[in-house]
Each structure stands twice: as C-alpha cells, then as structure tokens.
Scaffold this active site. Structure first.
Site, PDB file in Angstrom:
ATOM      1  N   TYR A 209     -12.038 -35.969  57.135  1.00  0.00           N
ATOM      2  CA  TYR A 209     -11.341 -37.107  57.751  1.00  0.00           C
ATOM      3  C   TYR A 209     -12.265 -38.044  58.533  1.00  0.00           C
ATOM      4  O   TYR A 209     -13.075 -37.600  59.360  1.00  0.00           O
ATOM      5  CB  TYR A 209     -10.248 -36.601  58.697  1.00  0.00           C
ATOM      6  CG  TYR A 209      -9.172 -37.645  58.971  1.00  0.00           C
ATOM      7  CD1 TYR A 209      -8.057 -37.747  58.141  1.00  0.00           C
ATOM      8  CD2 TYR A 209      -9.286 -38.547  60.020  1.00  0.00           C
ATOM      9  CE1 TYR A 209      -7.081 -38.706  58.358  1.00  0.00           C
ATOM     10  CE2 TYR A 209      -8.307 -39.512  60.251  1.00  0.00           C
ATOM     11  CZ  TYR A 209      -7.211 -39.586  59.417  1.00  0.00           C
ATOM     12  OH  TYR A 209      -6.239 -40.537  59.634  1.00  0.00           O
ATOM     13  N   GLY A 210     -12.097 -39.312  58.328  1.00  0.00           N
ATOM     14  CA  GLY A 210     -12.673 -40.370  59.176  1.00  0.00           C
ATOM     15  C   GLY A 210     -14.095 -40.128  59.635  1.00  0.00           C
ATOM     16  O   GLY A 210     -14.978 -39.789  58.847  1.00  0.00           O
ATOM     17  N   GLY A 211     -14.291 -40.322  60.915  1.00  0.00           N
ATOM     18  CA  GLY A 211     -15.611 -40.241  61.518  1.00  0.00           C
ATOM     19  C   GLY A 211     -16.296 -38.899  61.333  1.00  0.00           C
ATOM     20  O   GLY A 211     -17.515 -38.798  61.459  1.00  0.00           O
ATOM     21  N   LYS A 218     -19.604 -43.215  62.708  1.00  0.00           N
ATOM     22  CA  LYS A 218     -19.958 -42.752  64.054  1.00  0.00           C
ATOM     23  C   LYS A 218     -21.251 -41.947  64.072  1.00  0.00           C
ATOM     24  O   LYS A 218     -22.065 -42.071  64.986  1.00  0.00           O
ATOM     25  CB  LYS A 218     -18.809 -41.943  64.666  1.00  0.00           C
ATOM     26  CG  LYS A 218     -17.515 -42.747  64.786  1.00  0.00           C
ATOM     27  CD  LYS A 218     -17.704 -43.959  65.651  1.00  0.00           C
ATOM     28  CE  LYS A 218     -16.739 -45.081  65.448  1.00  0.00           C
ATOM     29  NZ  LYS A 218     -15.423 -45.065  65.966  1.00  0.00           N
ATOM     30  N   ALA A 261      -9.060 -46.456  69.677  1.00  0.00           N
ATOM     31  CA  ALA A 261      -7.644 -46.798  69.764  1.00  0.00           C
ATOM     32  C   ALA A 261      -7.282 -47.525  71.064  1.00  0.00           C
ATOM     33  O   ALA A 261      -6.222 -47.337  71.637  1.00  0.00           O
ATOM     34  CB  ALA A 261      -6.761 -45.568  69.567  1.00  0.00           C
ATOM     35  N   CYS A 262      -8.202 -48.377  71.540  1.00  0.00           N
ATOM     36  CA  CYS A 262      -7.933 -49.172  72.740  1.00  0.00           C
ATOM     37  C   CYS A 262      -8.044 -50.671  72.486  1.00  0.00           C
ATOM     38  O   CYS A 262      -8.192 -51.457  73.416  1.00  0.00           O
ATOM     39  CB  CYS A 262      -8.863 -48.759  73.875  1.00  0.00           C
ATOM     40  SG  CYS A 262      -8.468 -47.125  74.529  1.00  0.00           S
ATOM     41  N   LYS A 264      -9.986 -52.685  69.833  1.00  0.00           N
ATOM     42  CA  LYS A 264     -11.080 -53.464  69.235  1.00  0.00           C
ATOM     43  C   LYS A 264     -10.603 -54.231  68.000  1.00  0.00           C
ATOM     44  O   LYS A 264     -10.849 -55.429  67.887  1.00  0.00           O
ATOM     45  CB  LYS A 264     -12.260 -52.543  68.849  1.00  0.00           C
ATOM     46  CG  LYS A 264     -13.035 -52.006  70.053  1.00  0.00           C
ATOM     47  CD  LYS A 264     -14.226 -51.165  69.641  1.00  0.00           C
ATOM     48  CE  LYS A 264     -13.847 -49.917  68.864  1.00  0.00           C
ATOM     49  NZ  LYS A 264     -12.915 -49.022  69.561  1.00  0.00           N
ATOM     50  N   THR A 265      -9.942 -53.530  67.067  1.00  0.00           N
ATOM     51  CA  THR A 265      -9.509 -54.201  65.837  1.00  0.00           C
ATOM     52  C   THR A 265      -8.572 -55.351  66.182  1.00  0.00           C
ATOM     53  O   THR A 265      -8.683 -56.452  65.628  1.00  0.00           O
ATOM     54  CB  THR A 265      -8.824 -53.195  64.892  1.00  0.00           C
ATOM     55  OG1 THR A 265      -9.743 -52.130  64.633  1.00  0.00           O
ATOM     56  CG2 THR A 265      -8.416 -53.846  63.583  1.00  0.00           C
ATOM     57  N   ASP A 285     -15.623 -52.551  64.947  1.00  0.00           N
ATOM     58  CA  ASP A 285     -15.851 -51.213  65.519  1.00  0.00           C
ATOM     59  C   ASP A 285     -17.280 -50.965  65.986  1.00  0.00           C
ATOM     60  O   ASP A 285     -17.485 -50.281  66.971  1.00  0.00           O
ATOM     61  CB  ASP A 285     -15.452 -50.142  64.494  1.00  0.00           C
ATOM     62  CG  ASP A 285     -15.230 -48.767  65.117  1.00  0.00           C
ATOM     63  OD1 ASP A 285     -14.491 -48.686  66.115  1.00  0.00           O
ATOM     64  OD2 ASP A 285     -15.798 -47.778  64.619  1.00  0.00           O
TER      65      ASP A 285
HETATM   66  P1  GTP Z   1     -10.703 -47.332  66.844  1.00  0.00           P
HETATM   67  O1  GTP Z   1     -10.610 -47.762  65.424  1.00  0.00           O
HETATM   68  O2  GTP Z   1     -10.167 -45.946  67.074  1.00  0.00           O
HETATM   69  O3  GTP Z   1     -12.062 -47.467  67.423  1.00  0.00           O
HETATM   70  O4  GTP Z   1      -9.628 -48.229  67.669  1.00  0.00           O
HETATM   71  P2  GTP Z   1      -9.606 -49.755  68.171  1.00  0.00           P
HETATM   72  O5  GTP Z   1     -10.334 -49.873  69.462  1.00  0.00           O
HETATM   73  O6  GTP Z   1      -9.998 -50.669  67.083  1.00  0.00           O
HETATM   74  O7  GTP Z   1      -8.048 -49.959  68.540  1.00  0.00           O
HETATM   75  P3  GTP Z   1      -6.909 -50.863  67.845  1.00  0.00           P
HETATM   76  O8  GTP Z   1      -7.211 -52.319  67.909  1.00  0.00           O
HETATM   77  O9  GTP Z   1      -6.634 -50.288  66.507  1.00  0.00           O
HETATM   78  O10 GTP Z   1      -5.665 -50.603  68.816  1.00  0.00           O
HETATM   79  C1  GTP Z   1      -5.145 -49.329  69.027  1.00  0.00           C
HETATM   80  C2  GTP Z   1      -3.803 -49.393  69.679  1.00  0.00           C
HETATM   81  O11 GTP Z   1      -3.828 -50.191  70.868  1.00  0.00           O
HETATM   82  C3  GTP Z   1      -2.735 -49.998  68.772  1.00  0.00           C
HETATM   83  O12 GTP Z   1      -1.588 -49.193  68.817  1.00  0.00           O
HETATM   84  C4  GTP Z   1      -2.461 -51.351  69.383  1.00  0.00           C
HETATM   85  O13 GTP Z   1      -1.138 -51.750  69.185  1.00  0.00           O
HETATM   86  C5  GTP Z   1      -2.790 -51.152  70.866  1.00  0.00           C
HETATM   87  N1  GTP Z   1      -3.291 -52.417  71.473  1.00  0.00           N
HETATM   88  C6  GTP Z   1      -4.299 -53.191  71.005  1.00  0.00           C
HETATM   89  N2  GTP Z   1      -4.466 -54.301  71.764  1.00  0.00           N
HETATM   90  C7  GTP Z   1      -3.553 -54.229  72.747  1.00  0.00           C
HETATM   91  C8  GTP Z   1      -3.218 -55.087  73.856  1.00  0.00           C
HETATM   92  O14 GTP Z   1      -3.800 -56.141  74.089  1.00  0.00           O
HETATM   93  N3  GTP Z   1      -2.199 -54.670  74.666  1.00  0.00           N
HETATM   94  C9  GTP Z   1      -1.526 -53.510  74.436  1.00  0.00           C
HETATM   95  N4  GTP Z   1      -0.544 -53.173  75.277  1.00  0.00           N
HETATM   96  N5  GTP Z   1      -1.798 -52.678  73.396  1.00  0.00           N
HETATM   97  C10 GTP Z   1      -2.802 -53.033  72.565  1.00  0.00           C
HETATM   98  C1  SPV Z   2     -12.822 -44.009  66.451  1.00  0.00           C
HETATM   99  O1  SPV Z   2     -12.307 -42.910  66.698  1.00  0.00           O
HETATM  100  O2  SPV Z   2     -13.426 -44.679  67.320  1.00  0.00           O
HETATM  101  C2  SPV Z   2     -12.700 -44.578  65.100  1.00  0.00           C
HETATM  102  C3  SPV Z   2     -12.132 -43.744  64.057  1.00  0.00           C
HETATM  103  O3  SPV Z   2     -13.109 -45.706  64.876  1.00  0.00           O
HETATM  104  S1  SPV Z   2     -13.296 -42.648  63.375  1.00  0.00           S
HETATM  105  O4  SPV Z   2     -13.949 -43.313  62.253  1.00  0.00           O
HETATM  106  O5  SPV Z   2     -12.541 -41.461  62.898  1.00  0.00           O
HETATM  107  O6  SPV Z   2     -14.282 -42.270  64.350  1.00  0.00           O
HETATM  108 MN    MN Z   3     -13.942 -46.706  66.809  1.00  0.00          MN
END
Ligand code: GTP
Ligand code: SPV
Ligand code: MN
Length: 620
Positions: A209-211, A218, A261-262, A264-265, A285
């Site tokens: 899976y993934g990373g 990563k 998951a905070c 970035k995307t 990322d």
């Molecule tokens: P990785 O791929 O794991 O590195 O994650 P990432 O940092 O790219 O996070 P991503 O943009 O996928 O967002 C992850 C979660 O955060 C999603 O469920 C979004 O809905 C939520 N989220 C993103 N931006 C915001 C924001 O500005 N406000 C709030 N409340 N939630 C957000």
């Molecule tokens: C993260 O966890 O920061 C990701 C997903 O971008 S993974 O590729 O599984 O590390």
């Molecule tokens: Mn990431």
C-alpha cells in the site's frame, strides 16, 4: 539491454536472493499498464469501473490489514544510532541486513520480479534523481507508471555509469507450487520499511500500500533525498507547490508543508473565492528545492502523479481534484456504487441508498462504519489536473517566494503568522504540531509535534535537519553551530545575493466554542494567500506581535465572506496565555532532541517567551 554495470550486478544479486520465476524490465508504456490490469483483474483484486462513468479506471480493495503507512515498522539504519535521531526507529545496519536477508530469501518464488527504472523529477532536470524499484506487485507497477516517469528514457539518462537509488520491494508472500494466490498478498506481521542512508538503499517488505510500497514517494523522495539534500546543500520537503497570479497578471510560487491528510492537495488545486486571482498546481506532496544562480530557491515536483486522499474530496471542496479523476484513474479502498462507479464520505451531501463498501460488503446509510476507508486514495496523472501550471515540468524548477507551515490545531495557533526572519521561520517549522489523521496507523486526533511535516519522513536526526535549514538560510550547507539570531526582517541570507522565501505559520483548522471549524478553509484560503502575496510584493500590512507578524485586521481580504467580525478577530488574535502554556511543551519537545538542537532555535524560543511575558505584564 542493461548498459549500467552497477544495475546489472544488483539485479543479479537480487534475483539470486528473491528467486522470482521471471524478471521483466518495465517499459512504462500503455501495453504494459494494461497487462498489469489484466493480471489484477484475473486475481480478483481489481475491478474495471463502468466505462461510461469512469473510463479506463479501476477499483482496488487492499487487504484490511494493509491500508496505510506503518511508522512503527519504518527504519532508518544509519551507522550510528545518533544519526537516525529520536524521530526514527533505528536498528544497527549489519543486524538489519541479516534480518532482511532472511525475509527476502526466496520471497518472490512463484512471482515475477518487475524492474522499474524511474525518475523523480523531469528527466534531464539538474534537480531530478533516478531510482530503480524491483517489485513483485503488478499494482505497484501500475501506480509507479502514474506517479513517476518510467522506462527507457530513464535508462538512457542513467547511461553506463550513472548513479541510482536501489529500491527493493516485496509483498512478502511467495507462492509454492499448488499455492493459490490471494487477491491482495501481503505480510503485515513481518512488515519492514528500511532505509540505509549511508549507501542510499531502500528495502521494503510485507506491504503493497501507498508510501510503504511506491518507493519513489516517501522512501526515496523524502527519507533518502533528505539525506542527499543535507550532504549537497538543498532541501527535500513534504510540501505542495502552487502558482498564484494576481489580477494584474503577476505570478509567484508558494510551497507549503502540512502533515499527511492536512490539506496539501486541496491547497495546491484551490479555486480562489476572491475575484481576479488564479491558483495553478505544480505539485501536491513533495518539493525538491535548490538554489539557482539568481540566489532564489528553485523547486520541482519530483512526482508525475497524485496519490490523493479520497474522503472529503468533492465538487464543493476540491473540484479540480474531482475533474482530474474523471478517467484513467486508480481508486483504492473507496466504496463502489451499484452502477459501477465510486463513492466516498463527503463526495456528495447525501450518500447513495446502497453501496459496496471498501471491504466488498453491502453498505447502507444506516451502517455504523464508513463506506470508504478513511485513507482511501486515488492515483492519477498530474497532467490530468485542469489547473496544472504550464511550467510544472520546467527543468530548472520554479522560484519560491514563500513557504507555509501548518497543521491541524483546534486551538491557540492563529490563521496566519509571518516569521520576521528565516531563523524564526525555521523555528515555526520546528514547533509545528498537528492532530493525527488516518494517513498513518495510530490514534486519530492525538496532538503530536510534526516538525516541517517531516516527522515520519526525515531520513536523519531531526535536530540536525533543523541545523541544515538554518544553514540553508545562510546560503551554505556547512554546519558551524552558532548564529547571530538576527531579527532584521529583511529575509536576506548572510551570503550576498540570497533571496530567501518568506515563511508563514498557517492554521485552517481552528475551532470555535461550539466545536465547529472557525475558518471556512478550502477556496477561502486564497484570502490568506493573497495577504502572503502582498507581503512578498512589499505592500501587505502587518502588525508586530509577540509571536510574529500578523495581518492588520483590514489587511486580510474578507469581503463577501459571511463571517462575523469577532470571528475574524479571534482567528487573528494572539492568545498570550495559550502560547505561554505552549512554552514548556516546546521546551520539552526541544529537550527530547537534546544537544544537537541548533542554538538559533533556543534563541527563538527564549525570545518568544520573553515577548509573551512582557505582553502579559503590559496587559496587567
Ligand atoms: P497526504 O496526501 O496524506 O499528504 O494529504 P494532504 O496533505 O494532501 O491532504 P488533503 O489535501 O488530501 O486533505 C486531507 C483532508 O483535509 C481532506 O479530508 C480535506 O477535506 C481536509 N481539508 C483540506 N483542506 C482543508 C481546509 O482548508 N479546511 C478544512 N476544514 N479541511 C480541509
Ligand atoms: C502521506 O501519508 O503523507 C501520503 C500518503 O502522501 S503515502 O504515499 O501513503 O505516504
Ligand atoms: Mn503526503
């Protein structure tokens, strides 16, 4: 066919060790991509989605025991334990090599070993690097096709004597004659994600899976690359890169580190809510930055695709991500609709009346569990993003004007705070903290310090990494320990001609008294980007506060935003008591890294504490 001697020798060695039935050198072409899918369809792990709704796309369900990165089974095997630091699991390299030899011995029996030559970064870029991943997983091959640049052009670039990072991956489930394969082979009880920074090698066993398994991401682009970057004087970071253009047509590039998951995307693809502004994507990322001749840090996105979090992604929150995945997409651990399309929590306001969940079970809105796994992901080529910037593959990279650091903090940390100097910016990065998400196994919601969003990804001692950041600000890679602690706010390095990015600490995740997000986030984050842009242009107004430069209340454009003025003031307030309570926590955080913590960061902490105490006294 394999002109590179080092590669040929390593292949021989790995073939002998892993004993695959056959070896396939990957071409990276469509025929090979389709072949991987016919294998995965036969195995019953993949399903082709409805051609009318989601052309050329697949749904994959992993083993429920293999759904995210496993940090507790990730190792940095430097020669000295001290060099891995408290941020990493360390095992003495000789002992780890013995363990890996045991695990990999015969691990590919009954399977094919795919040889994937890949480039992180556009081939020919002075910032790019080459790796070769050996894997027994066709799912990994298909994902690597999208996430990296694969094939002959990489071998050509490697030539006879070029260097590459060897990455060996096995799902750890050999098949002996008569054994029937399972849909998602893995070996979670013997999981090992191992890095040898001295020899720049990656060994990954037991997960698909993934990373854990896409080793360019990563393992290479962050853990091994951070070590290379330290040695060579550049930066390998867990950051998005975006291009922002103002109504006058002036563009700037901003990079941002947020933990997994905070956001970035989401930030990388946002659609500004303020008229006339435009945001385009360079990467979502990972960011590699090197100084150009102009004294600026130039960044490339080393990846070629997005491996994005599906849950929460919708036409409301991130339309550009939704539009990127209309076709040619891989979905892993999402739910399936009755008409052969995909769904996840947050995609639509009301869920469909019936779904097949990520584990293949019937699901209705009355079910207790989510239909998609919280770390369900989509894999899609970056080129499919409707707002990918024209220059996203520029060999020289793009010049970075600002760097953002941010985490999930429901309290204390304001919406945006500008560092007065590079040194204070590094301090902001070093004290970053965030509430844990589902991207890695562990307890969700728990607050942890995640410096520069690199806690799980820094391939060496975190305190030395901070030292490296401090040194970058002086335009040198050498380490001499002391620092003048200047707060002159000019964002120029001590080396002449250096034009360093400004640094910001942002927080989209503040909650109000009722437990709801106090800031609407997503597209509205463009308001914060606008202020940052204006600061870079030298026009945005800021107030000097004990914690840094905050926007003057009317410097933040909240026009058209239906937010009560007290709400905005609260988002931009300095909570003296809250910050004073953070001080001992930060002291404890630094103490946990001990002696190698740069003096410059202790200076910043003392300075912050002093300013807070003065402010408290003034307030009476
Ligand atoms: P990785 O791929 O794991 O590195 O994650 P990432 O940092 O790219 O996070 P991503 O943009 O996928 O967002 C992850 C979660 O955060 C999603 O469920 C979004 O809905 C939520 N989220 C993103 N931006 C915001 C924001 O500005 N406000 C709030 N409340 N939630 C957000
Ligand atoms: C993260 O966890 O920061 C990701 C997903 O971008 S993974 O590729 O599984 O590390
Ligand atoms: Mn990431």
């Amino acid at each position: 066919m394999l002109r590179n001697k080092q590669l040929a020798a390593w292949l021989d060695e790995m073939k002998t060790l892993c004993q695959p039935d056959a070896l396939v050198l990957c071409s990276g072409d469509d025929r090979e991509y389709n072949e991987m899918w016919s294998l995965l369809l036969d195995r019953g792990v993949a399903k082709r989605l409805n051609e009318d709704r989601r052309p050329n796309s697949y749904l994959v369900r992993s083993d429920p025991a293999d759904v995210a990165r496993v940090e507790s089974r990730t190792f940095i095997c430097s020669e000295a334990e001290r060099d891995a630091g408290p941020n990493n699991n360390w095992v003495e390299p000789t002992a780890m090599r013995a363990t890996l030899n045991g695990l990999f011995s015969g691990c590919m029996r009954g399977r094919i070993m795919y040889v994937i030559p890949f480039s992180m970064g556009p081939v020919g870029s002075p910032i790019a690097h080459i790796g070769v991943e050996l894997t027994d997983s066709p799912y990994v091959v298909a994902n690597m096709h999208i996430m990296t640049r694969v094939g002959q052009e990489v071998l050509d670039a490697l030539g006879e004597t070029g260097d590459f990072v060897p990455c060996i991956h096995s799902v750890g489930a050999p098949l002996d004659s008569g054994d029937e394969d399972v849909p998602w082979p893995c070996n979670p009880n013997n999981l090992h994600i191992v890095h040898f920074p001295a020899s720049r090698e990656i060994w990954s066993f037991g997960s698909g899976y993934g990373g854990n398994a896409l080793l360019g991401k990563k393992c290479f682009a962050l853990r091994i690359a951070s070590v290379i970057a330290r040695d060579e004087g550049w930066l390998a970071e867990h950051m998005l890169i975006l291009k922002i253009t103002n109504p006058e047509g002036i563009s700037r590039y901003i990079a941002g580190a947020f933990p997994s998951a905070c956001g970035k995307t989401n930030l990388a693809m946002l659609i500004p809510t303020i008229p006339g502004w435009q945001v385009e994507t360079i990467g979502d990322d990972i960011c590699w930055m090197k100084f150009g001749d102009d004294g600026q840090l130039h960044a490339i996105n080393p990846e070629a695709g997005f491996f994005g979090v599906a849950p929460g992604t919708s036409m409301d929150s991130n339309p550009n991500a939704m539009l990127s995945m209309t076709d040619n997409c891989i979905f892993t651990n999402v739910a399936e609709t009755d008409d052969g399309d995909v769904w996840w929590e947050g995609m639509t306001k009301t869920p469909p009346a019936h779904l097949t969940d990520w584990q293949g079970r019937d699901w209705t809105p009355d079910s207790d569990e989510p239909a998609a796994h919280p770390n369900a992901r989509f894999t899609v080529a970056a080129a499919q993003c409707p707002v990918i910037a024209d220059e996203w593959e520029d060999l020289a990279g793009v010049p970075i004007s600002a760097i953002l650091f941010g985490g999930r903090r429901s309290t204390v940390v304001p919406l945006v705070n500008e560092a007065r100097s590079w040194q204070q910016g590094v301090f902001f990065g070093a004290i970053m903290s965030s509430e844990k998400t589902a991207a890695a196994s562990g307890k969700i919601g728990e607050l942890r310090r995640d410096p520069m969003a690199m806690l799980p990804f820094c391939g060496y001692n975190m305190a030395d990494y901070w030292g490296h950041w401090i040194n970058i600000g002086r335009g040198d890679g050498a380490h001499d320990g002391d620092h003048d602690g200047d707060h002159d706010g000019d964002h120029k390095g001590t080396k002449t001609g250096l034009k360093l990015p400004r640094i910001y600490y942002v927080n989209w995740f503040r909650k109000n008294a009722t437990g709801k997000y106090a800031w609407p986030g997503f597209g509205e984050n463009s308001r914060v980007l606008k202020w940052i842009f204006e600061r870079c242009e030298g026009v945005g107004e800021a107030i000097d506060t004990p914690i840094g430069n905050l926007p003057a209340i009317d410097a933040l454009d909240v026009s058209g935003l239906r937010l009560d003025p007290n709400g905005v003031a609260a988002l931009l307030s300095v909570e003296i008591d809250g910050w004073l309570e953070e001080i001992p926590l930060i002291e404890g955080h630094f103490a946990s890294y001990g002696e190698p913590v740069p003096t410059a960061l202790h200076q910043e902490l003392n300075w912050l504490k002093q300013r807070l105490l003065e402010a408290k006294q003034e307030a009476g």
